[in-house]
Design a protein around this motif. Structure first.
Motif, short mmCIF file in Angstrom:
data_model
loop_
_atom_site.label_atom_id
_atom_site.label_comp_id
_atom_site.label_asym_id
_atom_site.label_seq_id
_atom_site.Cartn_x
_atom_site.Cartn_y
_atom_site.Cartn_z
N ALA A 136 0.82 -1.21 0.00
CA ALA A 136 0.00 0.00 0.00
C ALA A 136 0.86 1.26 0.00
CB ALA A 136 -0.92 0.00 1.22
N MET A 137 2.07 1.16 0.58
CA MET A 137 2.95 2.33 0.65
C MET A 137 4.03 2.29 -0.43
SD MET A 137 2.01 4.38 3.11
CE MET A 137 3.48 5.34 3.52
N ALA A 138 3.93 1.35 -1.35
CA ALA A 138 5.00 1.15 -2.34
C ALA A 138 5.18 2.34 -3.27
CB ALA A 138 4.73 -0.11 -3.15
N GLY A 139 4.19 3.21 -3.34
CA GLY A 139 4.31 4.38 -4.22
C GLY A 139 5.27 5.43 -3.71
N THR A 140 5.78 5.27 -2.49
CA THR A 140 6.72 6.25 -1.95
C THR A 140 7.97 5.52 -1.46
OG1 THR A 140 4.83 7.52 -1.21
CG2 THR A 140 6.96 8.24 -0.43
N SER A 141 9.09 5.79 -2.12
CA SER A 141 10.34 5.09 -1.82
C SER A 141 11.11 5.77 -0.70
CB SER A 141 11.24 5.07 -3.06
OG SER A 141 10.54 4.54 -4.15
N CYS A 142 11.80 4.95 0.09
CA CYS A 142 12.70 5.46 1.12
C CYS A 142 14.04 4.75 0.97
CB CYS A 142 12.13 5.23 2.52
SG CYS A 142 13.26 5.80 3.81
N ARG A 143 15.13 5.51 0.87
CA ARG A 143 16.44 4.90 0.69
C ARG A 143 17.17 4.71 2.01
NH1 ARG A 143 19.21 7.99 -4.30
NH2 ARG A 143 20.61 6.21 -4.13
N CYS A 144 16.58 5.14 3.13
CA CYS A 144 17.32 5.13 4.40
C CYS A 144 16.82 4.11 5.41
CB CYS A 144 17.24 6.50 5.07
SG CYS A 144 17.81 7.88 4.10
N THR A 145 15.53 4.04 5.62
CA THR A 145 15.01 3.43 6.85
C THR A 145 14.77 1.94 6.77
OG1 THR A 145 12.71 3.79 6.17
CG2 THR A 145 13.78 5.58 7.40
N GLY A 146 14.74 1.38 5.59
CA GLY A 146 14.31 -0.02 5.47
C GLY A 146 12.84 -0.20 5.76
N TYR A 147 12.14 0.89 5.92
CA TYR A 147 10.67 0.94 6.08
C TYR A 147 10.18 0.46 7.45
CZ TYR A 147 10.84 1.69 1.06
OH TYR A 147 11.12 2.18 -0.17
N TYR A 148 11.08 -0.07 8.30
CA TYR A 148 10.59 -0.61 9.59
C TYR A 148 9.95 0.49 10.45
CZ TYR A 148 13.39 -4.62 8.22
OH TYR A 148 13.91 -5.68 7.53
N GLY A 149 10.67 1.62 10.59
CA GLY A 149 10.15 2.70 11.40
C GLY A 149 8.88 3.31 10.81
N ILE A 150 8.82 3.35 9.49
CA ILE A 150 7.63 3.89 8.81
C ILE A 150 6.42 3.01 9.10
CG2 ILE A 150 6.59 4.32 6.54
CD1 ILE A 150 9.46 5.14 5.60
N HIS A 151 6.61 1.71 9.02
CA HIS A 151 5.49 0.79 9.29
C HIS A 151 5.08 0.85 10.76
CE1 HIS A 151 6.48 -1.82 5.52
NE2 HIS A 151 6.09 -0.60 5.23
N ARG A 152 6.06 0.94 11.65
CA ARG A 152 5.72 1.06 13.09
C ARG A 152 4.91 2.34 13.32
NH1 ARG A 152 11.10 -0.50 14.17
NH2 ARG A 152 11.63 1.68 14.59
N ALA A 153 5.34 3.43 12.68
CA ALA A 153 4.64 4.70 12.86
C ALA A 153 3.21 4.62 12.33
CB ALA A 153 5.42 5.81 12.14
#
Ligand code: FES
Ligand code: FES
Length: 159
Positions: A136-153
């Motif tokens: 669902a969030m694949a439309g926005t890339s992040c090169r730093c976080t590995g997405y873990y913190g984003i998913h937790r948030a």
């Protein structure tokens, strides 16, 4: 001698304020937002509609502002990151990003907050599998976080 570019009237609402401008037909929405309106929270990355860092809300739905012409927004309503925290879901998500380490360099963060706000407003994120959340969030890339913190948030903001 170069012929001056023809300008066209553009009237829209940006972050709750009425805006009127004259723009060339080729003016991209992202350039109009960043350069003409000086709302630089919206970033420019890939410029081809892939990375999502240029995301803004158009009539309540996230769009890639690098992939639209400014004139396509005539008569419509835009929210950029500067105005998005008026939406309760965004305010909660912004705080959760801080608590959960949802960013490192911060370059993608405004795009993540736009996409995440739209997701929180329409789906029960707490009930989503991690793979579905990532999709669902694949439309926005992040090169730093590995997405873990984003998913937790996202999960924290959804509680
Ligand atoms: S800059 Fe618009 S999607 Fe990458
Ligand atoms: S926090 Fe650096 S690109 Fe996402």
């Amino acid at each position: 001698m170069q012929t001056p570019q023809q300008l066209y009237p553009l009237n829209l609402t940006v972050n709750g304020a009425e805006v009127s401008a004259q723009v060339p037909s080729t003016r991209r929405l992202v350039d109009f937002i960043r350069e003409d309106l000086e709302l630089t929270g919206t970033k420019v990355g890939c410029e081809v509609g892939f990375c999502g860092v240029c995301s803004v809300m158009l009539d309540g739905e996230p769009v890639a502002a690098c992939h639209m012409l400014a004139l396509q927004t005539d008569g419509r309503e835009i929210q950029t990151i500067e105005g998005l925290s008026a939406r309760p879901a965004c305010a909660k998500l912004r705080d959760a990003f801080v608590d959960e380490g949802g960013f490192q360099c911060g370059f993608c963060t405004s795009g993540q907050l736009v996409m995440g706000t739209a997701l929180l407003e329409k789906h029960d994120v707490c009930e989503m599998e991690t793979a579905d959340l990532a999709l669902a969030m694949a439309g926005t890339s992040c090169r730093c976080t590995g997405y873990y913190g984003i998913h937790r948030a996202l999960r924290k903001a959804a509680q």
